[in-house]
Design a protein around this motif. Structure first.
Motif, short mmCIF file in Angstrom:
data_model
loop_
_atom_site.label_atom_id
_atom_site.label_comp_id
_atom_site.label_asym_id
_atom_site.label_seq_id
_atom_site.Cartn_x
_atom_site.Cartn_y
_atom_site.Cartn_z
N MET A 151 0.87 -1.23 -0.11
CA MET A 151 0.16 0.07 -0.17
C MET A 151 0.93 1.15 0.08
SD MET A 151 -2.84 1.07 3.01
CE MET A 151 -3.32 -0.58 3.01
N ARG A 152 0.52 1.95 -0.92
CA ARG A 152 1.52 3.38 -1.05
C ARG A 152 0.47 4.56 -1.02
NH1 ARG A 152 3.86 1.27 -6.02
NH2 ARG A 152 3.22 3.19 -6.91
N VAL A 153 0.89 5.52 -0.28
CA VAL A 153 0.11 6.71 -0.07
C VAL A 153 0.71 7.89 -0.55
CG1 VAL A 153 -1.42 7.85 1.66
CG2 VAL A 153 -0.89 5.38 2.13
N GLU A 154 0.08 8.80 -1.19
CA GLU A 154 0.90 10.09 -1.45
C GLU A 154 -0.57 11.24 -1.33
OE1 GLU A 154 0.88 8.87 -5.99
OE2 GLU A 154 1.99 10.67 -5.50
N ARG A 155 0.13 12.23 -0.77
CA ARG A 155 -0.81 13.57 -0.86
C ARG A 155 -1.03 14.28 -2.11
NH1 ARG A 155 -2.83 16.59 3.37
NH2 ARG A 155 -1.77 15.30 5.10
N LEU A 156 -2.38 14.46 -2.53
CA LEU A 156 -2.32 15.25 -3.83
C LEU A 156 -2.82 16.79 -3.38
CD1 LEU A 156 -4.59 12.64 -5.68
CD2 LEU A 156 -2.30 13.19 -6.10
N GLY A 157 -3.21 17.06 -2.22
CA GLY A 157 -3.73 18.29 -1.70
C GLY A 157 -3.93 18.32 -0.19
N GLN A 158 -4.41 19.52 0.15
CA GLN A 158 -4.53 19.56 1.81
C GLN A 158 -5.82 18.51 2.23
OE1 GLN A 158 -5.60 23.54 3.01
NE2 GLN A 158 -5.92 22.70 5.06
N ASP A 159 -6.83 18.31 1.07
CA ASP A 159 -7.83 17.51 1.54
C ASP A 159 -7.86 16.24 0.75
OD1 ASP A 159 -8.81 19.02 3.55
OD2 ASP A 159 -9.60 20.50 2.26
N LYS A 160 -6.79 15.98 -0.10
CA LYS A 160 -7.02 15.03 -1.09
C LYS A 160 -5.72 13.84 -1.08
CE LYS A 160 -8.99 15.59 -4.91
NZ LYS A 160 -9.47 15.60 -6.45
N ILE A 161 -5.83 12.77 -0.97
CA ILE A 161 -4.64 11.70 -1.00
C ILE A 161 -5.05 10.67 -1.95
CG2 ILE A 161 -4.12 12.11 1.47
CD1 ILE A 161 -5.47 9.30 1.91
N ARG A 162 -4.00 10.08 -2.45
CA ARG A 162 -4.12 8.91 -3.42
C ARG A 162 -3.45 7.61 -2.83
NH1 ARG A 162 -2.35 10.25 -9.06
NH2 ARG A 162 -0.42 10.63 -8.22
N ILE A 163 -4.11 6.58 -3.01
CA ILE A 163 -3.81 5.20 -2.27
C ILE A 163 -3.54 4.34 -3.26
CG2 ILE A 163 -4.02 3.48 -0.48
CD1 ILE A 163 -5.80 5.75 0.91
N PHE A 164 -2.47 3.67 -3.52
CA PHE A 164 -2.38 2.52 -4.32
C PHE A 164 -2.30 1.29 -3.69
CE2 PHE A 164 0.39 -0.32 -7.24
CZ PHE A 164 -0.31 -0.47 -8.28
N LEU A 165 -3.32 0.33 -4.06
CA LEU A 165 -3.23 -1.00 -3.42
C LEU A 165 -2.92 -1.98 -4.47
CD1 LEU A 165 -6.79 -0.84 -1.63
CD2 LEU A 165 -4.82 -0.79 -0.55
N THR A 166 -2.03 -2.87 -4.28
CA THR A 166 -1.65 -3.97 -5.30
C THR A 166 -2.57 -5.04 -5.06
OG1 THR A 166 -0.14 -4.99 -3.63
CG2 THR A 166 0.78 -3.48 -5.28
N PHE A 167 -2.67 -5.91 -6.08
CA PHE A 167 -3.53 -7.22 -5.70
C PHE A 167 -3.21 -7.87 -4.65
CE2 PHE A 167 -4.80 -6.17 -10.25
CZ PHE A 167 -6.13 -6.02 -9.79
N ASP A 168 -1.92 -7.93 -4.10
CA ASP A 168 -1.28 -8.66 -2.97
C ASP A 168 -1.86 -7.93 -1.81
OD1 ASP A 168 0.17 -10.39 -4.49
OD2 ASP A 168 2.05 -9.29 -4.19
N ASP A 169 -2.00 -6.70 -1.64
CA ASP A 169 -2.54 -5.94 -0.63
C ASP A 169 -3.95 -6.65 -0.30
OD1 ASP A 169 -0.37 -4.41 -0.03
OD2 ASP A 169 -1.14 -3.03 -1.41
N LEU A 170 -4.71 -6.61 -1.69
CA LEU A 170 -6.08 -7.23 -1.45
C LEU A 170 -6.12 -8.82 -0.67
CD1 LEU A 170 -7.86 -5.69 -4.49
CD2 LEU A 170 -7.73 -4.85 -2.32
N HIS A 171 -5.22 -9.62 -1.36
CA HIS A 171 -5.10 -10.83 -1.21
C HIS A 171 -4.97 -11.23 0.29
CE1 HIS A 171 -6.09 -12.19 -4.97
NE2 HIS A 171 -5.12 -11.77 -5.65
N GLU A 172 -3.99 -10.28 0.89
CA GLU A 172 -3.48 -10.67 2.21
C GLU A 172 -4.67 -10.56 3.24
OE1 GLU A 172 -0.55 -7.55 2.89
OE2 GLU A 172 0.96 -8.74 1.68
N ARG A 173 -5.56 -9.60 2.57
CA ARG A 173 -7.06 -9.29 3.45
C ARG A 173 -8.00 -10.31 3.02
NH1 ARG A 173 -3.78 -4.86 3.05
NH2 ARG A 173 -3.74 -3.26 4.77
N GLY A 174 -7.78 -11.17 2.27
CA GLY A 174 -8.88 -12.25 1.74
C GLY A 174 -9.84 -11.37 0.88
N ILE A 175 -9.62 -10.13 0.07
CA ILE A 175 -10.50 -9.49 -0.65
C ILE A 175 -9.99 -9.87 -2.18
CG2 ILE A 175 -11.00 -7.52 -1.27
CD1 ILE A 175 -10.68 -6.48 1.56
N GLU A 176 -11.03 -10.19 -2.88
CA GLU A 176 -10.79 -10.45 -4.51
C GLU A 176 -11.47 -8.99 -4.83
OE1 GLU A 176 -9.88 -13.08 -5.97
OE2 GLU A 176 -9.46 -13.99 -4.14
#
Length: 199
Positions: A1-26
């Protein structure tokens, strides 16, 4: 999971499919209102707070972009909190008011740290893909964008992704961001043009 700030009130989070599988999410589960997806969102918000000090209370807009063979981009925008108009008993800090927008993209976007890597990747991809593609320069990287129409079948799609992964990284930047903020280097048939100019 990578997080970056786009503005004062906005962020972008990148989730890989591994991040999802670790949590049992398809991938398909993201569109469903189930407890493990809520837990994932809470984990993302905790991660955003730890890394960026980004705290969410009250209304948020959540945009989810599914990227092929790469993962998902989640953009979270804080709304103006209405807590000053609410009685304390009516408001629970643990509950988010979410407005969710879901989009799925079959575009393939890879970035390359070095122009030489981009050239090598294009020569490999040209063996299976003779036309299509755009190249952008953005944030000191080169981006190759292949629209879904450039990749007519699943086999070709998987082959192109495998080849590009050898030289570059899957991008969390959408083609709309590149079109608005990036510099267009080659506007059409980028793979073929680059190969012709750089043997």
């Amino acid at each position: 999971m990578r997080v970056e700030r786009l503005g004062q009130d906005k962020i972008r989070i990148f989730l890989t499919f591994d991040d999802l599988h670790e949590r049992g999410i398809e991938k398909e589960d993201i569109w469903r209102d189930i407890p493990k997806v809520h837990d994932l969102f809470n984990d993302m918000m905790e991660h955003a707070y730890e890394e960026l000090g980004f705290e969410v209370i009250g209304p948020v807009a959540v945009e989810v972009f599914a990227l092929p063979a790469q993962g998902m981009v989640v953009i979270v925008t804080r709304g103006r909190s209405q807590t000053s108009f609410m009685d304390d008993n009516e408001y629970d800090d643990d509950i988010y008011e979410m407005e969710v927008t879901l989009e799925e993209s079959d575009d393939v976007i890879y970035y390359f740290q070095d122009f030489e890597y981009l050239i090598d990747a294009c020569h490999r991809v040209r063996e299976v893909l003779t036309e299509g593609g755009k190249i952008y320069g953005y944030n000191e990287r080169y981006y190759l964008v292949l629209d879904e129409l450039d990749l007519e079948n699943q086999s070709l799609y998987n082959t192109v992704i495998a080849l590009l992964s050898e030289y570059g990284e899957a991008s969390t930047v959408t083609k709309y961001v590149l079109a608005e903020y990036g510099k267009l280097v080659i506007g059409e048939n980028a793979v073929e043009q680059l190969c012709e100019h750089f043997e």
